[in-house]
Write a protein that holds these residues in place. Structure first.
Motif, mmCIF file in Angstrom:
data_model
loop_
_atom_site.group_PDB
_atom_site.id
_atom_site.type_symbol
_atom_site.label_atom_id
_atom_site.label_comp_id
_atom_site.label_asym_id
_atom_site.label_seq_id
_atom_site.Cartn_x
_atom_site.Cartn_y
_atom_site.Cartn_z
ATOM 1 N N THR A 10 38.227 35.917 46.577
ATOM 2 C CA THR A 10 38.017 37.313 46.962
ATOM 3 C C THR A 10 38.832 38.234 46.051
ATOM 4 O O THR A 10 39.815 37.827 45.437
ATOM 5 C CB THR A 10 38.421 37.553 48.426
ATOM 6 O OG1 THR A 10 39.848 37.384 48.576
ATOM 7 C CG2 THR A 10 37.689 36.599 49.365
ATOM 8 N N GLY A 11 38.399 39.491 45.982
ATOM 9 C CA GLY A 11 39.107 40.469 45.154
ATOM 10 C C GLY A 11 39.216 40.024 43.712
ATOM 11 O O GLY A 11 40.275 40.145 43.090
ATOM 12 N N ALA A 12 38.101 39.524 43.158
ATOM 13 C CA ALA A 12 38.160 38.795 41.891
ATOM 14 C C ALA A 12 37.571 39.533 40.704
ATOM 15 O O ALA A 12 37.344 38.928 39.655
ATOM 16 C CB ALA A 12 37.466 37.443 42.048
ATOM 17 N N THR A 13 37.320 40.831 40.815
ATOM 18 C CA THR A 13 36.724 41.538 39.683
ATOM 19 C C THR A 13 37.751 41.907 38.609
ATOM 20 O O THR A 13 37.368 42.302 37.509
ATOM 21 C CB THR A 13 36.013 42.821 40.151
ATOM 22 O OG1 THR A 13 36.947 43.671 40.827
ATOM 23 C CG2 THR A 13 34.849 42.483 41.078
ATOM 24 N N ARG A 14 39.028 41.757 38.913
ATOM 25 C CA ARG A 14 40.053 42.090 37.925
ATOM 26 C C ARG A 14 41.355 41.375 38.286
ATOM 27 O O ARG A 14 41.472 40.728 39.321
ATOM 28 C CB ARG A 14 40.295 43.601 37.870
ATOM 29 C CG ARG A 14 40.780 44.190 39.196
ATOM 30 C CD ARG A 14 40.989 45.689 39.115
ATOM 31 N NE ARG A 14 41.494 46.225 40.369
ATOM 32 C CZ ARG A 14 41.900 47.484 40.537
ATOM 33 N NH1 ARG A 14 41.844 48.322 39.515
ATOM 34 N NH2 ARG A 14 42.347 47.884 41.704
ATOM 35 N N GLY A 15 42.337 41.499 37.404
ATOM 36 C CA GLY A 15 43.691 41.037 37.679
ATOM 37 C C GLY A 15 43.813 39.561 37.990
ATOM 38 O O GLY A 15 43.144 38.709 37.397
ATOM 39 N N ILE A 16 44.697 39.246 38.946
ATOM 40 C CA ILE A 16 44.989 37.859 39.293
ATOM 41 C C ILE A 16 43.745 37.155 39.816
ATOM 42 O O ILE A 16 43.514 35.981 39.519
ATOM 43 C CB ILE A 16 46.131 37.802 40.330
ATOM 44 C CG1 ILE A 16 47.424 38.385 39.741
ATOM 45 C CG2 ILE A 16 46.367 36.360 40.791
ATOM 46 C CD1 ILE A 16 48.540 38.545 40.759
ATOM 47 N N GLY A 17 42.935 37.856 40.592
ATOM 48 C CA GLY A 17 41.733 37.238 41.141
ATOM 49 C C GLY A 17 40.783 36.772 40.063
ATOM 50 O O GLY A 17 40.289 35.634 40.090
ATOM 51 N N ARG A 18 40.525 37.639 39.115
ATOM 52 C CA ARG A 18 39.618 37.271 38.021
ATOM 53 C C ARG A 18 40.183 36.127 37.184
ATOM 54 O O ARG A 18 39.451 35.221 36.774
ATOM 55 C CB ARG A 18 39.355 38.487 37.145
ATOM 56 C CG ARG A 18 38.450 38.209 35.966
ATOM 57 C CD ARG A 18 38.005 39.489 35.319
ATOM 58 N NE ARG A 18 37.371 39.247 34.043
ATOM 59 C CZ ARG A 18 36.594 40.116 33.424
ATOM 60 N NH1 ARG A 18 36.345 41.284 33.977
ATOM 61 N NH2 ARG A 18 36.062 39.847 32.256
#
Length: 244
Positions: free
Chosen positions: A11-19
């Motif tokens: 989840t929350g994976a479109t940028r940063g640590i998630g991606r």
């Protein structure tokens, strides 16, 4: 897709640590569902990783929207029939920097908990039946060192004066939820753990931080891929066990 290939959702994976977590899991051979509130952004991020030859697909998932969660579960069940790894990475930091603990607005508390805790619990509850279909399910809850009650109570600790109350308390609650869920799952094939990614240079902290995003994703990936002898109900940063 190979039928034996693990299926993960971040989840929350479109940028940063998630991606970055998506990228590292995919590089390890996992088929990863890159989840984001905005479908267009999720698709764009997934296409960039697909262009690198990685097994990534996009899925729309707003962790604060009950209907969106239900739709995502149905989509994963239809496409894959199970889920092997759930990384609860989505989170927000809404506290007003410099404002006293007692002066943070109730709206800030509610919106923070809606995403960081209630959204995480809702997603976990919804996907748990699909995780039970996995031969070795893994739930990874991204928390923070700032959720440690022990360190916040110790004047000599590095976070003693770092009070972002709504964010910090939401992460303490994530840790507590992890312990409770680990007890429920203690005799199952599912392992659940929580982690501190590190003080990572991301958009959430305006690029400040001590470690790069690639290192910030490492603990999530390690716990997602942990074996049968891996931990259950712990709080980690890399290989270090952190105090609650």
């Amino acid at each position: 897709m190979n039928a034996s290939q693990k299926i993960a959702l971040v989840t929350g994976a479109t940028r940063g640590i998630g991606r970055e977590t998506v990228r590292q899991l995919a590089e390890a051979g996992v088929h990863v569902l890159l989840a984001g509130r905005n479908r267009d952004r999720a698709v764009a991020a997934a296409l960039e990783l697909q262009a690198l030859g990685l097994p990534v697909e996009a899925i729309a998932l707003d962790v604060t929207d009950e209907a969106a969660i239900a739709a995502a579960v149905q989509e994963v069940e239809r496409r894959h029939g199970r889920l092997d790894i759930l990384v609860n990475n989505a989170g927000v930091l809404l506290d007003e920097i410099g404002k006293p603990v007692s002066a943070q607005s109730l709206d800030t508390w509610r919106r923070t908990f809606d995403t960081n805790l209630f959204g995480l619990i809702a997603v976990t509850q919804a996907f748990l039946p699909l995780l039970h279909r996995s031969p070795a399910g893994r739930i990874v809850n991204v928390s923070s060192l700032l959720g440690s009650l022990t360190l916040h109570s110790d004047p000599s600790s590095p976070i003693y004066d770092f009070k972002l109350p709504a964010y910090n308390v939401s992460k303490s609650a994530v840790n507590a939820w992890t312990v409770q869920l680990a007890w429920e799952l203690r005799d199952s094939r599912i392992k659940v753990n929580t982690l501190h990614p590190g003080y990572v240079k991301t958009d959430m902290n305006a690029g400040e931080g001590e470690i790069v995003v690639a290192d910030g994703a490492r603990t999530s990936v390690s716990l997602a891929l942990t074996g049968e002898d891996g931990p259950q109900g712990g709080f980690f940063h890399f290989d270090q066990v952190l105090p609650w």
